[in-house]
Scaffold this active site. Structure first.
Site, short mmCIF file in Angstrom:
data_model
loop_
_atom_site.label_atom_id
_atom_site.label_comp_id
_atom_site.label_asym_id
_atom_site.label_seq_id
_atom_site.Cartn_x
_atom_site.Cartn_y
_atom_site.Cartn_z
N LYS A 131 55.38 -30.42 67.58
CA LYS A 131 54.24 -30.83 68.40
C LYS A 131 54.41 -32.24 68.98
CE LYS A 131 51.20 -31.43 64.33
NZ LYS A 131 52.23 -31.12 63.30
N ASN A 154 47.57 -37.33 66.65
CA ASN A 154 48.42 -37.28 65.45
C ASN A 154 49.81 -37.92 65.69
OD1 ASN A 154 48.65 -36.17 62.63
ND2 ASN A 154 50.40 -35.14 63.55
N HIS A 199 51.38 -28.05 54.27
CA HIS A 199 50.15 -28.60 53.70
C HIS A 199 49.47 -27.63 52.74
CE1 HIS A 199 50.60 -31.91 56.43
NE2 HIS A 199 50.52 -31.14 57.49
N1 UMA Z 1 43.74 -41.54 51.78
C1 UMA Z 1 43.23 -41.77 50.51
N2 UMA Z 1 41.91 -42.09 50.42
C2 UMA Z 1 41.09 -42.21 51.48
C3 UMA Z 1 41.63 -42.00 52.76
C4 UMA Z 1 42.96 -41.67 52.88
O1 UMA Z 1 43.93 -41.66 49.53
O2 UMA Z 1 39.91 -42.52 51.28
C5 UMA Z 1 45.19 -41.20 51.90
C6 UMA Z 1 45.39 -39.80 52.48
O3 UMA Z 1 45.40 -38.82 51.50
C7 UMA Z 1 46.73 -39.95 53.18
C8 UMA Z 1 46.80 -41.41 53.58
O4 UMA Z 1 45.77 -42.05 52.85
O5 UMA Z 1 47.80 -39.70 52.30
C9 UMA Z 1 46.57 -41.64 55.07
O6 UMA Z 1 45.38 -40.97 55.47
P1 UMA Z 1 44.52 -41.45 56.73
O7 UMA Z 1 43.58 -40.36 57.09
O8 UMA Z 1 43.96 -42.80 56.51
O9 UMA Z 1 45.68 -41.55 57.84
P2 UMA Z 1 45.74 -42.47 59.16
O10 UMA Z 1 46.42 -43.72 58.84
O11 UMA Z 1 44.41 -42.54 59.79
O12 UMA Z 1 46.73 -41.58 60.04
C10 UMA Z 1 46.22 -40.34 60.58
C11 UMA Z 1 47.32 -39.29 60.47
N3 UMA Z 1 47.68 -39.12 59.07
C12 UMA Z 1 47.32 -38.03 58.37
O13 UMA Z 1 46.70 -37.11 58.86
C13 UMA Z 1 47.74 -37.98 56.92
C14 UMA Z 1 48.53 -39.70 61.29
O14 UMA Z 1 49.44 -38.59 61.33
C15 UMA Z 1 48.09 -39.97 62.73
O15 UMA Z 1 49.20 -40.47 63.45
C16 UMA Z 1 46.96 -40.99 62.76
O16 UMA Z 1 45.87 -40.54 61.93
C17 UMA Z 1 46.40 -41.21 64.18
O17 UMA Z 1 45.76 -40.07 64.67
C18 UMA Z 1 50.61 -38.71 60.50
C19 UMA Z 1 50.77 -37.45 59.67
O18 UMA Z 1 51.52 -37.47 58.70
C20 UMA Z 1 51.85 -38.83 61.39
N4 UMA Z 1 50.10 -36.33 60.02
C21 UMA Z 1 50.26 -35.08 59.31
C22 UMA Z 1 51.40 -34.27 59.88
O19 UMA Z 1 51.82 -34.50 61.02
O20 UMA Z 1 51.89 -33.35 59.17
C23 UMA Z 1 48.96 -34.27 59.45
#
Ligand code: UMA
Length: 458
Positions: A131, A154, A199
């Site tokens: 993607k 993402n 996932h």
């Molecule tokens: N987390 C906790 N506690 C919380 C919140 C988060 O432990 O209260 C952990 C989550 O389980 C995770 C990590 O913190 O392991 C990051 O989570 P987040 O939601 O804060 O992530 P962001 O930094 O906001 O980044 C997200 C996407 N990450 C995920 O979905 C895990 C990023 O995709 C994306 O680029 C960004 O938002 C901007 O839209 C990354 C990803 O790995 C590249 N995506 C997965 C994938 O492609 O397979 C879904």
């Protein structure tokens, strides 16, 4: 006014605030949501189960007046929310969140906020693999066609940071996590590129994961489906505005491959577009990406010429089957973005088909409860030695049994050293872990950088 590691009682004032949004997660997404809400004067608090989330320092400096609760969720604070804005990394099944959902509190994500504000067309791209590559290709096509476009989601830059009235087109990569909390996005073109298990630590079944992905088609104008993957099909609702791509000969409203005079061409219906050997990236899986991008661009009304020009010029993204170097006749590839079984499968088959010798595969990391057995056949066919690192190493070794030489090691340095020892001229070494990176690295980019630096330094 932080709660958790530093506790100052502002919760009473908070519970007086009638329309309080709570942002869950202080990562990239959570921070962009805070910026969005502050710009609109909407009162909010922030919670994160981590005691030291990534944007902590920046947040404290910028929002000294905002309640921030870290560590275990504070139920009282959560219960004072009129709306939860949840980050994609956190599951809706988390007991504290599930409790609020049961109470009827609306839970949305950053893409839903984006959807409510955006006025220009949005192309929405999801799928288990490729993607990011297809999203970037479509964005490059838009730019070449002279369209003022922005790209994100993402892919990296959170969607809310892209909002700008002057932008003519948004190209968003969306994950299943983001789609779960998106309800009113109306994509001009939506696609599910492919679906293979990933996932499985977040979803109870594969069907549940597919359902989350296919949500991208809701309210879309044109649906682009992969004819070779029935799990991507949008269903009967969209038959009028449905385009497909396939690695087979294309039929009506399809992009596909046509063989002519021993050459293979990208084609639309029966119209030949360009020979695949003009694509700078090798492999059938990349041809599928090019066809998907063409179908999406066509659905959006891009002219053919700039789309084909982009395909000829696009050199690929870092960490996706990226050639790092050639040394003593051995090619070293960084596919650190191969974070699930489907991605690694595509990389092994894509490269295995075109290289002279055999592959040495470096894999392993966080296994996410995946079933690694689909790797057995391609590994038997194309791989000489598998070098395993990380938490999932014993699990993968167990699945592979004695079908191929398997060596378990501890560090990336050792893995590269071993791969170098077993590789002969004509072979290729491929880092494609089929796993997430977080047991040993900050993220997949970090893992790819470490690998590439070791390889370049040999
Ligand atoms: N987390 C906790 N506690 C919380 C919140 C988060 O432990 O209260 C952990 C989550 O389980 C995770 C990590 O913190 O392991 C990051 O989570 P987040 O939601 O804060 O992530 P962001 O930094 O906001 O980044 C997200 C996407 N990450 C995920 O979905 C895990 C990023 O995709 C994306 O680029 C960004 O938002 C901007 O839209 C990354 C990803 O790995 C590249 N995506 C997965 C994938 O492609 O397979 C879904």
């Amino acid at each position: 006014m932080w709660i958790g590691n530093i506790k100052i009682a502002l919760t009473e004032n908070i519970s007086m605030t009638k329309d309080l949004y709570i942002i869950i997660g202080l990562g990239t997404t959570g921070f962009s949501c805070a910026e969005y809400l502050r710009a609109r004067d909407i009162p909010f608090a922030v919670m994160d189960t981590r005691t030291n989330p990534p944007h902590l320092t920046q947040f404290k400096e910028r929002y000294p007046d905002v309640v921030l609760s870290l560590g275990e969720f504070d139920d009282t604070l959560l219960s004072s929310a009129s709306k939860l804005i949840i980050s994609p990394g956190l599951s809706l099944k988390h007991p504290a969140i599930a409790k609020q959902i049961a109470r009827g509190v609306p839970v949305i994500g950053d893409i839903e906020l984006f959807a409510r504000d955006v006025t220009s067309p949005v192309i929405a791209i999801t799928g288990t693999n490729a993607k990011s590559t297809v999203t970037t290709l479509v964005y490059e096509m838009a730019k070449t066609a002279g369209i003022n476009a922005k790209v994100g989601g993402n892919l990296g830059v959170p969607a809310l940071e892209l909002l700008d009235k002057n932008v003519e087109l948004f190209v968003l990569e969306l994950s299943s996590f983001q789609l779960e909390t998106t309800h009113t996005l109306k994509p001009s073109v939506a696609t599910v590129l492919n679906v293979t298990p990933d996932h499985m630590d977040r979803y109870n079944t594969f069907a549940e994961y597919c359902f989350a992905k296919k949500h991208v088609y809701s309210n879309c104008h044109v649906a682009v489906c992969n004819r070779d993957d029935p799990f991507t099909d949008c269903g009967d609702e969209f038959t009028k505005q449905k385009l497909q791509f396939t690695l087979d000969v294309p039929k009506e409203k399809e992009f596909g491959l046509i063989e002519k005079n021993k050459e293979t061409y990208l084609a639309f219906e029966n119209q030949i577009l360009m020979p695949v050997n003009e694509l700078p990236i090798l492999g059938r899986h990349y041809q599928a990406n090019a066809l998907a991008a063409l179908a999406i661009g066509h659905g959006q009304g891009f002219p053919l010429k700039p789309m084909l020009q982009t395909l000829v010029q696009f050199k690929g993204l870092p960490h996706r089957c990226q050639l790092v170097r050639e040394r003593n006749g051995v090619l070293w590839y960084n596919d650190s973005k191969g974070t699930n079984v489907g991605a690694t499968l595509a990389a092994i088959e894509g490269l295995g088909n075109v290289i002279k010798g055999k592959l040495i595969l470096i894999a392993g990391g966080v296994g996410k409860n995946a079933d690694f057995s689909p790797l057995i056949l391609p590994i038997e066919k194309y791989v000489k030695t598998v070098v395993l690192i990380g938490e999932a190493a014993p699990v993968i070794a167990n699945v592979l049994g004695d079908r191929v030489e398997v060596i378990i090691t501890k560090t990336m340095d050792e893995a590269v050293f071993i791969a170098d020892k077993v590789a002969d001229s004509g072979d290729s070494v491929l880092l494609s872990p089929a796993c997430a990176s977080l047991d040993m690295f900050d993220n997949f980019e970090h893992r790819g950088r470490v690998f590439s630096e070791i390889v370049k330094g040999m």
